[in-house]
Design a protein around this motif. Structure first.
Motif, mmCIF file in Angstrom:
data_model
loop_
_atom_site.group_PDB
_atom_site.id
_atom_site.type_symbol
_atom_site.label_atom_id
_atom_site.label_comp_id
_atom_site.label_asym_id
_atom_site.label_seq_id
_atom_site.Cartn_x
_atom_site.Cartn_y
_atom_site.Cartn_z
ATOM 1 N N SER A 193 -85.161 89.003 15.882
ATOM 2 C CA SER A 193 -86.200 88.300 16.645
ATOM 3 C C SER A 193 -85.586 87.171 17.467
ATOM 4 C CB SER A 193 -87.277 87.759 15.707
ATOM 5 O OG SER A 193 -86.801 86.654 14.945
ATOM 6 N N GLN A 194 -84.590 86.478 16.901
ATOM 7 C CA GLN A 194 -83.914 85.409 17.637
ATOM 8 C C GLN A 194 -83.129 85.970 18.818
ATOM 9 O OE1 GLN A 194 -81.582 83.382 14.654
ATOM 10 N NE2 GLN A 194 -83.378 83.134 13.327
ATOM 11 N N ALA A 195 -82.521 87.135 18.628
ATOM 12 C CA ALA A 195 -81.776 87.775 19.719
ATOM 13 C C ALA A 195 -82.715 88.209 20.838
ATOM 14 C CB ALA A 195 -81.002 88.976 19.180
ATOM 15 N N LEU A 196 -83.892 88.714 20.469
ATOM 16 C CA LEU A 196 -84.866 89.123 21.487
ATOM 17 C C LEU A 196 -85.362 87.922 22.289
ATOM 18 C CD1 LEU A 196 -86.987 91.732 19.494
ATOM 19 C CD2 LEU A 196 -85.132 92.173 21.121
ATOM 20 N N ASP A 197 -85.451 86.751 21.646
ATOM 21 C CA ASP A 197 -85.874 85.520 22.329
ATOM 22 C C ASP A 197 -84.777 84.913 23.182
ATOM 23 O OD1 ASP A 197 -88.403 85.528 21.262
ATOM 24 O OD2 ASP A 197 -87.966 84.064 19.684
ATOM 25 N N GLY A 198 -83.518 85.244 22.894
ATOM 26 C CA GLY A 198 -82.399 84.585 23.552
ATOM 27 C C GLY A 198 -81.877 83.395 22.785
ATOM 28 N N ARG A 199 -82.394 83.191 21.552
ATOM 29 C CA ARG A 199 -81.907 82.084 20.724
ATOM 30 C C ARG A 199 -80.598 82.424 20.035
ATOM 31 N NH1 ARG A 199 -86.111 81.205 16.477
ATOM 32 N NH2 ARG A 199 -86.927 83.270 17.029
ATOM 33 N N LEU A 200 -80.249 83.704 19.995
ATOM 34 C CA LEU A 200 -79.038 84.168 19.330
ATOM 35 C C LEU A 200 -78.463 85.300 20.155
ATOM 36 C CD1 LEU A 200 -77.295 84.110 16.645
ATOM 37 C CD2 LEU A 200 -78.800 85.954 15.842
ATOM 38 N N THR A 201 -77.148 85.326 20.274
ATOM 39 C CA THR A 201 -76.498 86.413 21.007
ATOM 40 C C THR A 201 -76.025 87.459 20.009
ATOM 41 O OG1 THR A 201 -75.756 84.872 22.727
ATOM 42 C CG2 THR A 201 -74.659 87.024 22.616
ATOM 43 N N ALA A 202 -76.779 88.527 19.885
ATOM 44 C CA ALA A 202 -76.426 89.612 18.960
ATOM 45 C C ALA A 202 -77.047 90.918 19.457
ATOM 46 C CB ALA A 202 -76.910 89.289 17.548
ATOM 47 N N PRO A 203 -76.680 91.326 20.685
ATOM 48 C CA PRO A 203 -77.304 92.530 21.247
ATOM 49 C C PRO A 203 -77.016 93.796 20.453
ATOM 50 C CG PRO A 203 -75.421 91.831 22.570
ATOM 51 C CD PRO A 203 -75.687 90.740 21.600
ATOM 52 N N ALA A 204 -75.808 93.909 19.893
ATOM 53 C CA ALA A 204 -75.468 95.118 19.139
ATOM 54 C C ALA A 204 -76.312 95.225 17.877
ATOM 55 C CB ALA A 204 -73.983 95.114 18.792
ATOM 56 N N LEU A 205 -76.569 94.081 17.219
ATOM 57 C CA LEU A 205 -77.393 94.088 16.019
ATOM 58 C C LEU A 205 -78.814 94.530 16.355
ATOM 59 C CD1 LEU A 205 -77.722 93.377 12.988
ATOM 60 C CD2 LEU A 205 -78.385 91.074 13.716
ATOM 61 N N ALA A 206 -79.388 93.975 17.409
ATOM 62 C CA ALA A 206 -80.744 94.354 17.796
ATOM 63 C C ALA A 206 -80.821 95.832 18.149
ATOM 64 C CB ALA A 206 -81.203 93.495 18.972
ATOM 65 N N ASP A 207 -79.852 96.315 18.916
ATOM 66 C CA ASP A 207 -79.851 97.734 19.294
ATOM 67 C C ASP A 207 -79.760 98.629 18.067
ATOM 68 O OD1 ASP A 207 -80.041 97.089 21.962
ATOM 69 O OD2 ASP A 207 -77.889 97.316 22.360
ATOM 70 N N ALA A 208 -78.898 98.258 17.122
ATOM 71 C CA ALA A 208 -78.704 99.078 15.924
ATOM 72 C C ALA A 208 -79.960 99.111 15.060
ATOM 73 C CB ALA A 208 -77.516 98.553 15.114
ATOM 74 N N VAL A 209 -80.629 97.963 14.930
ATOM 75 C CA VAL A 209 -81.843 97.909 14.117
ATOM 76 C C VAL A 209 -82.958 98.733 14.766
ATOM 77 C CG1 VAL A 209 -83.707 96.388 13.328
ATOM 78 C CG2 VAL A 209 -81.317 95.735 12.992
ATOM 79 N N PHE A 210 -83.100 98.613 16.079
ATOM 80 C CA PHE A 210 -84.133 99.399 16.761
ATOM 81 C C PHE A 210 -83.855 100.891 16.630
ATOM 82 C CE2 PHE A 210 -85.942 95.594 18.178
ATOM 83 C CZ PHE A 210 -87.118 95.858 18.857
#
Length: 323
Positions: A159-176
């Motif tokens: 959720s923080q990565a989606l907001d831009g509060r955290l840089t973790a695009p690979a984590l978000a992509d993998a979870v989705f």
């Protein structure tokens, strides 16, 4: 031949096993989790498992049940006592599931067990049989280092990565990808997934498998989550050691699905500065061992080894059947 029955209840899965006087497993069944704290249908699952065991369960002389939350909440404990008396209708004893896992890991001896499954808790016992616990407060208070905690941290960071509060695009992509969520409107998709969960604790905990896989592949965001999980679990063990004062038994062991991760176990070992005592038996073995002792069976090291080998064989067969 006289037999014993054991049930190891968890938040995600429950095992029912019977064994004979020689330490050989007779029946092995697996069912849904029976944690009353987060599963309102736990009693139906418990009854169904015993009913499925049928004659194999009815023929046993004594049962020991290792149940989640037992002894922790008065109303829950009362309902578990009533269910056991009603469903089993035979001689039985009930232990907290983490106490049974401790009995299994140390074959009844002293030490500190750190359990990290859907939830987390440390259980310590000394040479005099006096015991204490650390953690096990549940998800509202902590469950730090557990599979649920790992999963909750994962969706928080996504959720923080989606907001831009955290840089973790690979984590978000993998979870989705893991959850099969639509990336057209990521925040809405993630919130909708969470709202529609039927068993939130176990379904969120399932993300821990993905995090372990990503950390092994070198994902730094996933590795950071496992680093923190190991920190929390280490503090459980260290608190138990301190509370046991200067007693000489500073050995530790482990149980629970989180330790299927080599990464977590390696991290925890480094933080505690000493390797673990390998568990003598898996958790279901603790309930079986206690049942045998309750009947004054001649339990020795050879018996424990036979029981362990038989459990391994049946658990492996169950895994292969699922796949």
């Amino acid at each position: 031949m006289a037999g014993i029955l054991a049930i190891d209840g968890g938040g995600t899965k429950t095992i029912l096993a019977t064994a004979n006087r020689d330490g050989a497993i007779g029946s092995w069944l697996e069912g849904a989790g029976i944690n009353p704290v987060d599963n309102p249908d736990w009693l139906a699952s418990f009854e169904a498992l015993v009913r499925t065991a049928g004659e194999a369960a009815r023929a046993c002389d004594h049962a020991v049940l290792a149940l989640p939350a037992y002894g922790e909440i008065a109303a829950v404990t009362q309902s578990q006592n009533q269910a056991a008396a009603s469903v089993l209708g035979r001689s039985h004893a009930i232990l907290n599931d983490v106490e049974a896992a401790h009995v299994a890991a140390f074959a009844g001896g002293p030490g500190v067990l750190i359990l990290a499954g859907t939830g987390s808790m440390a259980w310590a016992s000394d040479e005099r049989g006096e015991s204490l616990r650390v953690g096990g407060w549940g998800d509202a208070f902590g469950d730090e280092g557990s599979a649920f905690w790992i999963g909750r941290e994962t969706i928080a960071r996504v959720s923080q990565a989606l907001d831009g509060r955290l840089t973790a695009p690979a984590l978000a992509d993998a979870v989705f990808a893991f959850l099969g969520l639509d990336r057209a409107d990521p925040p809405r998709a993630l919130l909708q997934w969470h709202v529609e969960l039927s068993h939130p604790r176990s379904e969120i905990a399932a993300l821990s498998v993905l995090i372990d896989r990503l950390a092994e592949a070198g994902d730094q965001a996933a590795a950071a989550i496992l680093d923190e999980a190991a920190d929390h679990l280490a503090r459980h063990v260290e608190a138990a050691w301190r509370r046991m004062d200067a007693r000489p038994y500073r050995s530790w062991s482990y149980a629970g699905g989180v330790f299927a991760s080599r990464g977590v176990l390696t991290r925890l070992t480094a933080r505690l500065g000493a390797p673990p005592t390998p568990p003598r038996l898996p958790p279901i073995g603790g309930a079986l061992l206690r049942a045998a002792q309750d009947l004054d069976w001649p339990v020795d090291q050879a018996w424990i080894e036979r029981l362990g080998a038989s459990i391994t064989e049946h658990a492996s067969h169950a895994r292969n059947s699922r796949t």
